[in-house]
Design an enzyme around this catalytic site. Structure first.
Site, mmCIF file in Angstrom:
data_model
loop_
_atom_site.group_PDB
_atom_site.id
_atom_site.type_symbol
_atom_site.label_atom_id
_atom_site.label_comp_id
_atom_site.label_asym_id
_atom_site.label_seq_id
_atom_site.Cartn_x
_atom_site.Cartn_y
_atom_site.Cartn_z
ATOM 1 N N SER A 1 0.816 -1.209 0.000
ATOM 2 C CA SER A 1 0.000 0.000 0.000
ATOM 3 C C SER A 1 0.852 1.263 0.000
ATOM 4 O O SER A 1 0.559 2.219 -0.720
ATOM 5 C CB SER A 1 -0.930 -0.007 1.216
ATOM 6 O OG SER A 1 -1.832 1.065 1.166
ATOM 7 N N GLU B 1 3.849 -0.443 14.989
ATOM 8 C CA GLU B 1 4.383 0.862 14.598
ATOM 9 C C GLU B 1 5.288 1.480 15.650
ATOM 10 O O GLU B 1 6.307 2.121 15.324
ATOM 11 C CB GLU B 1 3.234 1.820 14.275
ATOM 12 C CG GLU B 1 2.431 1.448 13.031
ATOM 13 C CD GLU B 1 1.373 0.396 13.286
ATOM 14 O OE1 GLU B 1 0.692 0.004 12.328
ATOM 15 O OE2 GLU B 1 1.225 -0.028 14.458
ATOM 16 N N PHE C 1 -1.566 5.534 11.521
ATOM 17 C CA PHE C 1 -0.875 4.589 12.387
ATOM 18 C C PHE C 1 0.558 5.036 12.674
ATOM 19 O O PHE C 1 1.018 4.963 13.809
ATOM 20 C CB PHE C 1 -0.870 3.198 11.766
ATOM 21 C CG PHE C 1 -2.245 2.672 11.449
ATOM 22 C CD1 PHE C 1 -3.312 2.921 12.286
ATOM 23 C CD2 PHE C 1 -2.474 1.936 10.294
ATOM 24 C CE1 PHE C 1 -4.584 2.448 11.994
ATOM 25 C CE2 PHE C 1 -3.737 1.450 10.002
ATOM 26 C CZ PHE C 1 -4.805 1.712 10.851
ATOM 27 N N HIS D 1 0.190 7.489 3.964
ATOM 28 C CA HIS D 1 -0.888 8.118 3.221
ATOM 29 C C HIS D 1 -1.993 8.529 4.178
ATOM 30 O O HIS D 1 -2.302 7.845 5.162
ATOM 31 C CB HIS D 1 -1.420 7.290 2.060
ATOM 32 C CG HIS D 1 -1.406 5.816 2.239
ATOM 33 N ND1 HIS D 1 -1.805 5.174 3.385
ATOM 34 C CD2 HIS D 1 -1.051 4.842 1.381
ATOM 35 C CE1 HIS D 1 -1.701 3.877 3.216
ATOM 36 N NE2 HIS D 1 -1.240 3.645 2.012
ATOM 37 N N ASP E 1 -11.488 2.581 2.952
ATOM 38 C CA ASP E 1 -11.086 2.013 4.242
ATOM 39 C C ASP E 1 -11.722 2.732 5.427
ATOM 40 O O ASP E 1 -11.703 2.223 6.540
ATOM 41 C CB ASP E 1 -9.562 2.031 4.384
ATOM 42 C CG ASP E 1 -8.903 1.005 3.473
ATOM 43 O OD1 ASP E 1 -9.564 0.016 3.132
ATOM 44 O OD2 ASP E 1 -7.743 1.208 3.100
ATOM 45 N N ARG F 1 -3.121 8.004 -1.333
ATOM 46 C CA ARG F 1 -3.326 6.686 -1.903
ATOM 47 C C ARG F 1 -3.961 6.738 -3.291
ATOM 48 O O ARG F 1 -3.639 5.938 -4.170
ATOM 49 C CB ARG F 1 -4.219 5.857 -0.976
ATOM 50 C CG ARG F 1 -4.356 4.415 -1.392
ATOM 51 C CD ARG F 1 -5.146 3.624 -0.374
ATOM 52 N NE ARG F 1 -5.181 2.206 -0.715
ATOM 53 C CZ ARG F 1 -5.834 1.298 -0.029
ATOM 54 N NH1 ARG F 1 -6.497 1.642 1.055
ATOM 55 N NH2 ARG F 1 -5.825 0.038 -0.411
#
Length: 310
Positions: free
Chosen positions: A35, A56, A81, A106, A114, A164
Protein backbone atom coordinates in the site's frame (compact mmCIF):
# COMPACT_ATOMS: atom_id res chain seq x y z
CA UNK A 1 -5.98 16.40 -18.94
CA UNK A 2 -2.86 15.97 -16.77
CA UNK A 3 -1.62 12.49 -15.98
CA UNK A 4 -2.91 11.08 -12.69
CA UNK A 5 -0.53 9.15 -10.40
CA UNK A 6 -0.84 8.38 -6.66
CA UNK A 7 1.62 10.49 -4.69
CA UNK A 8 2.74 7.36 -2.76
CA UNK A 9 4.62 6.24 -5.89
CA UNK A 10 6.72 9.40 -5.71
CA UNK A 11 7.80 8.21 -2.27
CA UNK A 12 9.05 4.83 -3.52
CA UNK A 13 10.56 6.39 -6.68
CA UNK A 14 12.75 8.47 -4.39
CA UNK A 15 13.62 5.51 -2.15
CA UNK A 16 14.82 3.54 -5.17
CA UNK A 17 16.98 6.41 -6.39
CA UNK A 18 18.35 7.08 -2.92
CA UNK A 19 19.03 3.38 -2.39
CA UNK A 20 21.09 3.15 -5.56
CA UNK A 21 23.31 6.05 -4.51
CA UNK A 22 23.65 5.54 -0.76
CA UNK A 23 23.81 2.22 1.07
CA UNK A 24 22.94 3.98 4.33
CA UNK A 25 19.33 4.21 3.14
CA UNK A 26 17.16 1.63 4.91
CA UNK A 27 13.39 1.19 4.79
CA UNK A 28 10.98 -0.12 7.41
CA UNK A 29 7.29 -0.86 6.95
CA UNK A 30 4.45 -1.97 9.21
CA UNK A 31 2.83 -4.74 7.16
CA UNK A 32 1.62 -2.30 4.50
CA UNK A 33 4.51 -2.30 2.03
CA UNK A 34 2.26 -2.86 -0.98
CA UNK A 35 0.00 0.00 0.00
CA UNK A 36 2.78 2.46 0.81
CA UNK A 37 4.71 1.12 -2.24
CA UNK A 38 7.86 0.57 -0.15
CA UNK A 39 7.71 -3.04 -1.40
CA UNK A 40 9.48 -1.73 -4.49
CA UNK A 41 12.52 -0.97 -2.31
CA UNK A 42 12.31 -4.46 -0.77
CA UNK A 43 12.40 -6.05 -4.21
CA UNK A 44 15.51 -4.06 -5.19
CA UNK A 45 17.35 -4.00 -1.86
CA UNK A 46 16.05 -6.89 0.30
CA UNK A 47 18.95 -6.68 2.76
CA UNK A 48 18.07 -3.07 3.60
CA UNK A 49 14.33 -3.57 4.05
CA UNK A 50 12.75 -4.48 7.39
CA UNK A 51 9.17 -5.72 7.61
CA UNK A 52 8.19 -4.86 11.18
CA UNK A 53 4.63 -6.19 11.19
CA UNK A 54 1.73 -4.34 12.78
CA UNK A 55 3.98 -2.81 15.44
CA UNK A 56 4.38 0.86 14.60
CA UNK A 57 5.80 1.86 17.97
CA UNK A 58 8.52 -0.75 17.71
CA UNK A 59 9.16 0.25 14.09
CA UNK A 60 9.91 3.85 15.07
CA UNK A 61 12.12 2.74 17.96
CA UNK A 62 14.10 0.51 15.59
CA UNK A 63 14.35 3.40 13.12
CA UNK A 64 15.80 5.55 15.91
CA UNK A 65 18.41 2.90 16.63
CA UNK A 66 19.31 2.58 12.97
CA UNK A 67 19.79 6.36 12.77
CA UNK A 68 22.10 6.30 15.80
CA UNK A 69 24.05 3.51 14.06
CA UNK A 70 24.64 5.77 11.04
CA UNK A 71 21.82 4.67 8.75
CA UNK A 72 19.20 6.91 7.11
CA UNK A 73 15.87 5.22 7.87
CA UNK A 74 12.48 5.68 6.25
CA UNK A 75 9.54 4.15 8.13
CA UNK A 76 6.11 3.97 6.54
CA UNK A 77 2.53 2.87 7.15
CA UNK A 78 -0.88 4.46 6.96
CA UNK A 79 -0.48 8.02 8.19
CA UNK A 80 -2.91 7.52 11.05
CA UNK A 81 -0.87 4.59 12.39
CA UNK A 82 2.66 5.86 11.84
CA UNK A 83 1.88 9.22 13.48
CA UNK A 84 -0.90 8.27 15.89
CA UNK A 85 0.16 4.94 17.38
CA UNK A 86 3.84 5.88 17.47
CA UNK A 87 3.48 9.55 18.50
CA UNK A 88 5.27 9.17 21.82
CA UNK A 89 8.12 7.25 20.20
CA UNK A 90 8.47 9.97 17.57
CA UNK A 91 8.44 12.68 20.23
CA UNK A 92 10.77 11.12 22.79
CA UNK A 93 13.00 8.66 20.94
CA UNK A 94 13.40 10.58 17.66
CA UNK A 95 12.56 14.27 17.85
CA UNK A 96 13.92 14.90 21.36
CA UNK A 97 17.29 13.58 20.17
CA UNK A 98 16.89 15.31 16.77
CA UNK A 99 17.65 12.09 14.88
CA UNK A 100 17.56 11.88 11.10
CA UNK A 101 14.56 9.54 10.98
CA UNK A 102 12.00 9.94 8.20
CA UNK A 103 8.48 8.60 8.58
CA UNK A 104 5.75 8.64 6.00
CA UNK A 105 2.21 7.54 5.28
CA UNK A 106 -0.89 8.12 3.22
CA UNK A 107 -3.49 10.32 4.83
CA UNK A 108 -6.58 12.43 4.28
CA UNK A 109 -10.18 11.71 3.43
CA UNK A 110 -9.10 10.55 -0.04
CA UNK A 111 -7.77 7.30 1.45
CA UNK A 112 -11.33 6.32 0.57
CA UNK A 113 -13.12 3.01 1.17
CA UNK A 114 -11.09 2.01 4.24
CA UNK A 115 -13.07 4.56 6.22
CA UNK A 116 -12.59 6.73 9.28
CA UNK A 117 -10.17 4.47 11.14
CA UNK A 118 -7.64 4.69 8.29
CA UNK A 119 -8.14 8.33 7.27
CA UNK A 120 -5.54 10.45 9.04
CA UNK A 121 -7.06 13.91 9.43
CA UNK A 122 -5.12 15.00 12.50
CA UNK A 123 -1.56 14.05 11.53
CA UNK A 124 -0.32 17.48 10.44
CA UNK A 125 -1.42 18.93 13.79
CA UNK A 126 0.04 16.26 16.06
CA UNK A 127 3.40 16.13 14.28
CA UNK A 128 3.81 19.86 13.70
CA UNK A 129 3.58 20.48 17.44
CA UNK A 130 6.73 18.40 18.09
CA UNK A 131 9.97 20.43 18.17
CA UNK A 132 12.77 19.70 15.67
CA UNK A 133 10.35 17.91 13.31
CA UNK A 134 9.69 18.91 9.70
CA UNK A 135 6.42 18.25 7.86
CA UNK A 136 6.11 17.83 4.08
CA UNK A 137 2.71 17.79 2.33
CA UNK A 138 3.55 17.56 -1.39
CA UNK A 139 0.89 18.17 -4.02
CA UNK A 140 1.65 15.46 -6.60
CA UNK A 141 3.81 12.47 -7.55
CA UNK A 142 6.78 14.55 -8.71
CA UNK A 143 6.78 16.76 -5.64
CA UNK A 144 6.50 13.75 -3.31
CA UNK A 145 9.66 12.36 -4.83
CA UNK A 146 11.42 15.68 -4.32
CA UNK A 147 10.25 15.93 -0.70
CA UNK A 148 11.51 12.42 0.03
CA UNK A 149 14.88 13.17 -1.55
CA UNK A 150 15.22 16.34 0.54
CA UNK A 151 14.12 14.60 3.75
CA UNK A 152 16.88 11.99 3.42
CA UNK A 153 19.61 14.52 4.10
CA UNK A 154 17.68 17.16 5.98
CA UNK A 155 18.92 17.34 9.58
CA UNK A 156 16.46 16.02 12.11
CA UNK A 157 13.22 14.05 11.73
CA UNK A 158 10.78 14.54 8.84
CA UNK A 159 7.20 13.47 8.22
CA UNK A 160 6.16 13.01 4.58
CA UNK A 161 2.41 12.96 3.98
CA UNK A 162 1.35 11.34 0.73
CA UNK A 163 -1.88 9.94 -0.73
CA UNK A 164 -3.33 6.69 -1.90
CA UNK A 165 -5.61 7.74 -4.77
CA UNK A 166 -4.38 8.94 -8.18
CA UNK A 167 -4.13 12.73 -8.41
CA UNK A 168 -3.18 15.07 -11.27
CA UNK A 169 0.52 15.73 -11.84
CA UNK A 170 0.62 19.53 -11.84
CA UNK A 171 4.33 20.23 -11.30
CA UNK A 172 7.32 19.43 -13.48
CA UNK A 173 10.69 17.82 -12.87
CA UNK A 174 12.44 21.17 -13.22
CA UNK A 175 10.04 23.10 -10.98
CA UNK A 176 11.79 24.54 -7.90
CA UNK A 177 11.53 22.64 -4.63
CA UNK A 178 13.34 24.20 -1.70
CA UNK A 179 12.96 23.06 1.89
CA UNK A 180 10.82 25.55 3.82
CA UNK A 181 10.15 27.71 0.77
CA UNK A 182 6.60 27.85 -0.59
CA UNK A 183 6.01 28.13 -4.34
CA UNK A 184 3.76 30.81 -5.81
CA UNK A 185 2.10 28.88 -8.63
CA UNK A 186 -0.11 31.74 -9.76
CA UNK A 187 0.16 35.45 -9.05
CA UNK A 188 -2.88 37.50 -8.13
CA UNK A 189 -3.99 40.74 -6.54
CA UNK A 190 -7.39 40.17 -4.93
CA UNK A 191 -6.99 37.14 -2.67
CA UNK A 192 -4.31 34.68 -1.54
CA UNK A 193 -5.09 30.95 -1.53
CA UNK A 194 -2.63 28.96 0.60
CA UNK A 195 -2.98 25.24 -0.13
CA UNK A 196 -1.13 22.00 0.48
CA UNK A 197 -1.32 18.44 -0.81
CA UNK A 198 -4.08 17.54 -3.23
CA UNK A 199 -5.85 20.81 -2.44
CA UNK A 200 -3.24 22.69 -4.49
CA UNK A 201 -4.80 21.41 -7.70
CA UNK A 202 -8.25 22.32 -6.37
CA UNK A 203 -6.94 25.81 -5.62
CA UNK A 204 -5.69 26.21 -9.19
CA UNK A 205 -9.09 25.12 -10.56
CA UNK A 206 -10.80 27.59 -8.24
CA UNK A 207 -8.43 30.34 -9.38
CA UNK A 208 -9.37 29.66 -13.01
CA UNK A 209 -13.07 29.87 -12.16
CA UNK A 210 -12.57 33.02 -10.12
CA UNK A 211 -10.76 34.64 -13.02
CA UNK A 212 -13.89 34.30 -15.13
CA UNK A 213 -15.67 36.29 -12.40
CA UNK A 214 -13.06 39.03 -12.45
CA UNK A 215 -11.26 37.90 -9.28
CA UNK A 216 -7.46 37.63 -9.41
CA UNK A 217 -6.35 34.86 -7.03
CA UNK A 218 -2.77 34.16 -5.98
CA UNK A 219 -2.12 30.44 -5.34
CA UNK A 220 0.62 29.39 -2.93
CA UNK A 221 1.76 25.77 -2.77
CA UNK A 222 2.80 25.18 0.85
CA UNK A 223 4.62 21.88 0.28
CA UNK A 224 6.65 22.36 3.46
CA UNK A 225 4.13 22.95 6.23
CA UNK A 226 6.79 23.05 8.93
CA UNK A 227 8.89 25.12 8.87
CA UNK A 228 6.27 27.35 7.27
CA UNK A 229 7.38 29.99 4.78
CA UNK A 230 6.12 33.01 6.70
CA UNK A 231 7.83 35.49 4.40
CA UNK A 232 6.03 34.37 1.24
CA UNK A 233 2.63 34.15 2.93
CA UNK A 234 2.94 37.55 4.58
CA UNK A 235 4.14 39.25 1.40
CA UNK A 236 1.16 37.87 -0.49
CA UNK A 237 -1.34 38.74 2.27
CA UNK A 238 -0.03 42.32 2.36
CA UNK A 239 -0.54 42.59 -1.38
CA UNK A 240 -3.99 41.00 -1.66
CA UNK A 241 -5.48 41.82 1.73
CA UNK A 242 -7.43 38.53 1.97
CA UNK A 243 -6.46 34.89 2.57
CA UNK A 244 -8.13 31.51 2.10
CA UNK A 245 -6.47 28.29 3.28
CA UNK A 246 -7.20 24.85 1.79
CA UNK A 247 -6.18 21.48 3.23
CA UNK A 248 -7.30 17.83 3.36
CA UNK A 249 -7.08 17.84 7.16
CA UNK A 250 -9.04 18.95 10.17
CA UNK A 251 -9.49 22.71 10.26
CA UNK A 252 -8.72 22.72 13.98
CA UNK A 253 -4.94 23.08 14.41
CA UNK A 254 -4.21 22.37 10.76
CA UNK A 255 -2.57 24.52 8.10
CA UNK A 256 -5.36 27.10 8.25
CA UNK A 257 -4.82 27.51 11.98
CA UNK A 258 -1.07 27.95 11.45
CA UNK A 259 -1.62 30.57 8.75
CA UNK A 260 -4.24 32.41 10.82
CA UNK A 261 -1.90 32.46 13.81
CA UNK A 262 0.83 33.99 11.65
CA UNK A 263 -1.54 36.63 10.27
CA UNK A 264 -2.95 37.45 13.72
CA UNK A 265 0.55 38.09 15.01
CA UNK A 266 2.05 39.95 12.07
CA UNK A 267 -0.56 41.17 9.58
CA UNK A 268 -4.27 40.62 10.35
CA UNK A 269 -6.48 40.32 7.25
CA UNK A 270 -9.88 38.69 6.59
CA UNK A 271 -9.47 34.92 6.25
CA UNK A 272 -11.56 31.83 5.49
CA UNK A 273 -10.57 28.15 5.78
CA UNK A 274 -11.42 25.10 3.67
CA UNK A 275 -10.90 21.64 5.13
CA UNK A 276 -12.47 18.93 7.27
CA UNK A 277 -15.20 20.45 9.49
CA UNK A 278 -14.39 18.77 12.85
CA UNK A 279 -15.76 15.38 11.76
CA UNK A 280 -14.45 11.89 11.27
CA UNK A 281 -14.44 10.58 7.72
CA UNK A 282 -16.38 7.63 6.35
CA UNK A 283 -16.06 4.96 3.70
CA UNK A 284 -16.54 6.00 0.07
CA UNK A 285 -14.84 6.85 -3.18
CA UNK A 286 -12.21 9.59 -2.84
CA UNK A 287 -13.93 12.18 -5.05
CA UNK A 288 -17.28 11.55 -3.40
CA UNK A 289 -15.76 12.03 0.04
CA UNK A 290 -13.92 15.20 -0.93
CA UNK A 291 -17.20 16.67 -2.14
CA UNK A 292 -19.16 15.43 0.89
CA UNK A 293 -16.75 16.97 3.35
CA UNK A 294 -16.18 20.26 1.53
CA UNK A 295 -12.66 19.79 0.16
CA UNK A 296 -13.07 20.79 -3.49
CA UNK A 297 -12.43 23.70 -5.81
CA UNK A 298 -16.08 24.69 -5.40
CA UNK A 299 -15.60 25.07 -1.67
CA UNK A 300 -12.51 27.19 -2.24
CA UNK A 301 -14.44 29.32 -4.74
CA UNK A 302 -17.22 29.87 -2.17
CA UNK A 303 -14.69 30.71 0.56
CA UNK A 304 -13.09 33.32 -1.69
CA UNK A 305 -16.46 34.89 -2.44
CA UNK A 306 -17.17 35.00 1.28
CA UNK A 307 -13.86 36.58 2.21
CA UNK A 308 -14.24 39.12 -0.60
CA UNK A 309 -17.46 40.35 1.05
CA UNK A 310 -15.78 40.98 4.37
Amino acid sequence: MPEQIPTRFGYSDALLELGEKDDRIVVLDADLAKSTTSIRFKERFPDRFFQMGIAEQNMLNVAAGLSIAGKIPFASSYGVFVTGRAWEQIRTMISYSNLNVNFAGHAGISVGPDGATHQALEDIAIISVIPNTSVFVPCDHIETKKATMVAAYNPGPSFIRFGRAPVPVITSEDAPFEFGKANVLREGNDVTIVACGIMVNEALIAADNLKSKGVSAEVINLHTVKPMDEETILASAKRTGRVVSAEEHQLILGVGSMVSSLLARKHPVPMEMVGMPNRFGESGEPNELLAEFGCTSCNIFDAVEKVMRR
